[in-house]
Motif scaffolding. Structure first.
Motif, PDB file in Angstrom:
ATOM      1  N   GLY A   1      44.482  40.620  44.044  1.00 33.40           N
ATOM      2  CA  GLY A   1      44.977  39.569  43.151  1.00 33.40           C
ATOM      3  C   GLY A   1      44.259  39.599  41.808  1.00 33.40           C
ATOM      4  O   GLY A   1      44.871  39.482  40.746  1.00 33.40           O
ATOM      5  N   ALA A   2      42.941  39.784  41.848  1.00 34.01           N
ATOM      6  CA  ALA A   2      42.143  39.799  40.610  1.00 34.01           C
ATOM      7  C   ALA A   2      42.591  40.962  39.720  1.00 34.01           C
ATOM      8  O   ALA A   2      42.697  40.823  38.494  1.00 34.01           O
ATOM      9  N   ARG A   3      42.861  42.090  40.346  1.00 34.85           N
ATOM     10  CA  ARG A   3      43.253  43.270  39.577  1.00 34.85           C
ATOM     11  C   ARG A   3      44.619  43.052  38.914  1.00 34.85           C
ATOM     12  O   ARG A   3      44.840  43.427  37.763  1.00 34.85           O
ATOM     13  N   ALA A   4      45.508  42.409  39.648  1.00 36.07           N
ATOM     14  CA  ALA A   4      46.835  42.122  39.086  1.00 36.07           C
ATOM     15  C   ALA A   4      46.698  41.211  37.865  1.00 36.07           C
ATOM     16  O   ALA A   4      47.322  41.443  36.814  1.00 36.07           O
ATOM     17  N   LEU A   5      45.849  40.203  37.975  1.00 31.93           N
ATOM     18  CA  LEU A   5      45.620  39.286  36.851  1.00 31.93           C
ATOM     19  C   LEU A   5      45.043  40.056  35.654  1.00 31.93           C
ATOM     20  O   LEU A   5      45.458  39.850  34.502  1.00 31.93           O
ATOM     21  N   ALA A   6      44.102  40.948  35.951  1.00 36.90           N
ATOM     22  CA  ALA A   6      43.464  41.731  34.884  1.00 36.90           C
ATOM     23  C   ALA A   6      44.483  42.628  34.180  1.00 36.90           C
ATOM     24  O   ALA A   6      44.475  42.747  32.947  1.00 36.90           O
ATOM     25  N   GLN A   7      45.351  43.233  34.972  1.00 42.36           N
ATOM     26  CA  GLN A   7      46.335  44.160  34.391  1.00 42.36           C
ATOM     27  C   GLN A   7      47.385  43.415  33.583  1.00 42.36           C
ATOM     28  O   GLN A   7      47.772  43.849  32.502  1.00 42.36           O
ATOM     29  N   GLU A   8      47.836  42.285  34.096  1.00 36.63           N
ATOM     30  CA  GLU A   8      48.936  41.564  33.435  1.00 36.63           C
ATOM     31  C   GLU A   8      48.478  40.788  32.200  1.00 36.63           C
ATOM     32  O   GLU A   8      49.222  40.642  31.243  1.00 36.63           O
ATOM     33  N   TRP A   9      47.237  40.271  32.250  1.00 40.52           N
ATOM     34  CA  TRP A   9      46.800  39.363  31.190  1.00 40.52           C
ATOM     35  C   TRP A   9      45.494  39.780  30.514  1.00 40.52           C
ATOM     36  O   TRP A   9      44.907  38.998  29.773  1.00 40.52           O
ATOM     37  N   ASN A  10      45.057  40.997  30.812  1.00 38.03           N
ATOM     38  CA  ASN A  10      43.881  41.552  30.129  1.00 38.03           C
ATOM     39  C   ASN A  10      42.634  40.658  30.274  1.00 38.03           C
ATOM     40  O   ASN A  10      41.903  40.437  29.306  1.00 38.03           O
ATOM     41  N   VAL A  11      42.451  40.149  31.496  1.00 38.32           N
ATOM     42  CA  VAL A  11      41.283  39.298  31.758  1.00 38.32           C
ATOM     43  C   VAL A  11      40.171  40.170  32.355  1.00 38.32           C
ATOM     44  O   VAL A  11      40.413  40.885  33.322  1.00 38.32           O
TER      45      VAL A  11
END
Ligand code: ATP
Length: 326
Positions: free
Chosen positions: A113-123
């Motif tokens: 989940g964290a990786r998806a957030l990072a990829q989609e929103w550059n977090v």
């Protein structure tokens, strides 16, 4: 000195694991010590989406928690976060709270989940591995595994006492999701006659070995990983009863007992090391990495690898140790 990251968010997610509190404490104190603000996010990704956030402004905010099991931030499984819409809401809350980076304390699902957030929103996200299952690639140990292992061994020792007295075979079900680390190592440490794990497709052989081993003594212990066989420990007991009806068997499912309790010294130490290392990673401008511990040294591995690769249980090595007990 000015750092790019001014405010972090920290959350615990997935199954709780003893030592999560020690990691929260280390993250908070290391961040505050480096003039980074800390926003504690309650109830995992659900709490992030719903803005259940409180700032920790003082090292005292995490006092008196290093010895406590569970997680003071609570944990949750969030269906909404699995969707792009859910992660968009999470990102909007991060923006509103002015959180520049997220530290996720959890297992492989939480890191996915964290990786998806990072990829989609550059977090920028950093993962700290905390799961009793020890099933994450890139680290020798995960926070909570040592405590759970010791809990299981303590329980099995107690079952051994009653099993010997009544000349019974105890079949004990152990947690672990898809991994057999807890079961196999608890079997070695407790001197069990057999360990049935998902990584090894040799149920009949294991059971026969255990029965042969029992010929020298009247009692015995077989540990069964919860997902190694459909029906778990009860299915193994049924199989034994079918082929050896003369044997007195009892089934014990350890269940959620395995998750609780005060973390061992080892779990507190690695949680403290990993918590500090997560802040260090952000200071070094790393992102999308998991903190790992290999041969006693802190390392950083890409989240993508930690999630994708499968940790090897090195079956052959352990097999010899198990037969020592027979
Ligand atoms: P444990 O190993 O202790 O069970 P975990 O972190 O693997 O811990 P999961 O229940 O698998 O626990 O995942 C925790 C949360 O992470 C889920 O509830 C979900 O919100 C998020 N998550 C898991 N998988 C995904 C995914 N594929 N995409 C987005 N988010 C995910």
């Amino acid at each position: 000195m000015e750092y790019k990251i001014k405010t972090i968010g920290v959350l615990t997610s997935g199954g709780d694991a003893p030592g999560m509190n020690a990691a929260i404490r280390a993250v908070t104190r290391a961040a505050l010590g480096n003039n980074i603000r800390v926003k504690a996010i309650y109830r995992g990704y659900n709490g992030l989406i719903n803005d259940e956030i409180k700032e920790f402004t003082d090292p005292q905010d995490v006092s008196g928690i290093i010895y406590r099991g569970g997680t003071i931030l609570y944990t949750a499984r969030s269906e909404e976060f699995r969707t792009p819409e859910g992660r968009k809401k999470a990102y909007e809350v991060l923006q509103k709270e002015e959180i520049d980076a997220l530290i996720v304390i959890g297992g492989d699902g939480s890191f996915t989940g964290a990786r998806a957030l990072a990829q989609e929103w550059n977090v920028p996200v950093i993962g700290i591995p905390a799961t009793i299952d020890n099933d994450l690639w890139g680290t020798d140990a995960t926070i909570g595994y040592d405590t759970a292992l010791n809990t299981i061994v303590e329980c099995v020792d107690k079952l051994r006492d009653t099993g010997m007295s009544h000349e019974r075979l105890f079949i004990v079900e152990v947690m672990g999701r898809d991994a057999g680390f807890l079961t196999l190592n608890a079997a070695i440490a407790a001197g069990a006659e057999a360990a049935i794990i998902p990584e090894r497709d040799a149920l009949g052989q294991e059971v026969e070995n255990a029965m042969n081993g029992r010929k020298h003594k009247s009692s015995g212990i077989i540990l069964v990983q919860e997902h190694a066989i459909e029906g778990g420990a009860q299915a193994v007991a049924d199989l034994i009863q079918k082929h050896h009806p003369e044997v007195s068997t009892r089934v014990t499912i350890l269940g959620h007992l395995q998750r609780g309790g005060s973390p061992t010294a080892y779990d507190r130490i690695i949680a403290s090391q990993m918590g500090c290392a997560a802040i260090q990673a952000l200071l070094e401008e790393q992102r999308s990495v998991m903190v790992g511990l290999v041969n006693g040294e802190i390392i950083y591995v890409p989240l993508s690898k930690a999630i994708k690769e499968k940790k090897d249980i090195s079956n052959a090595k352990w097999k010899d140790m198990l037969t020592l007990s027979v």
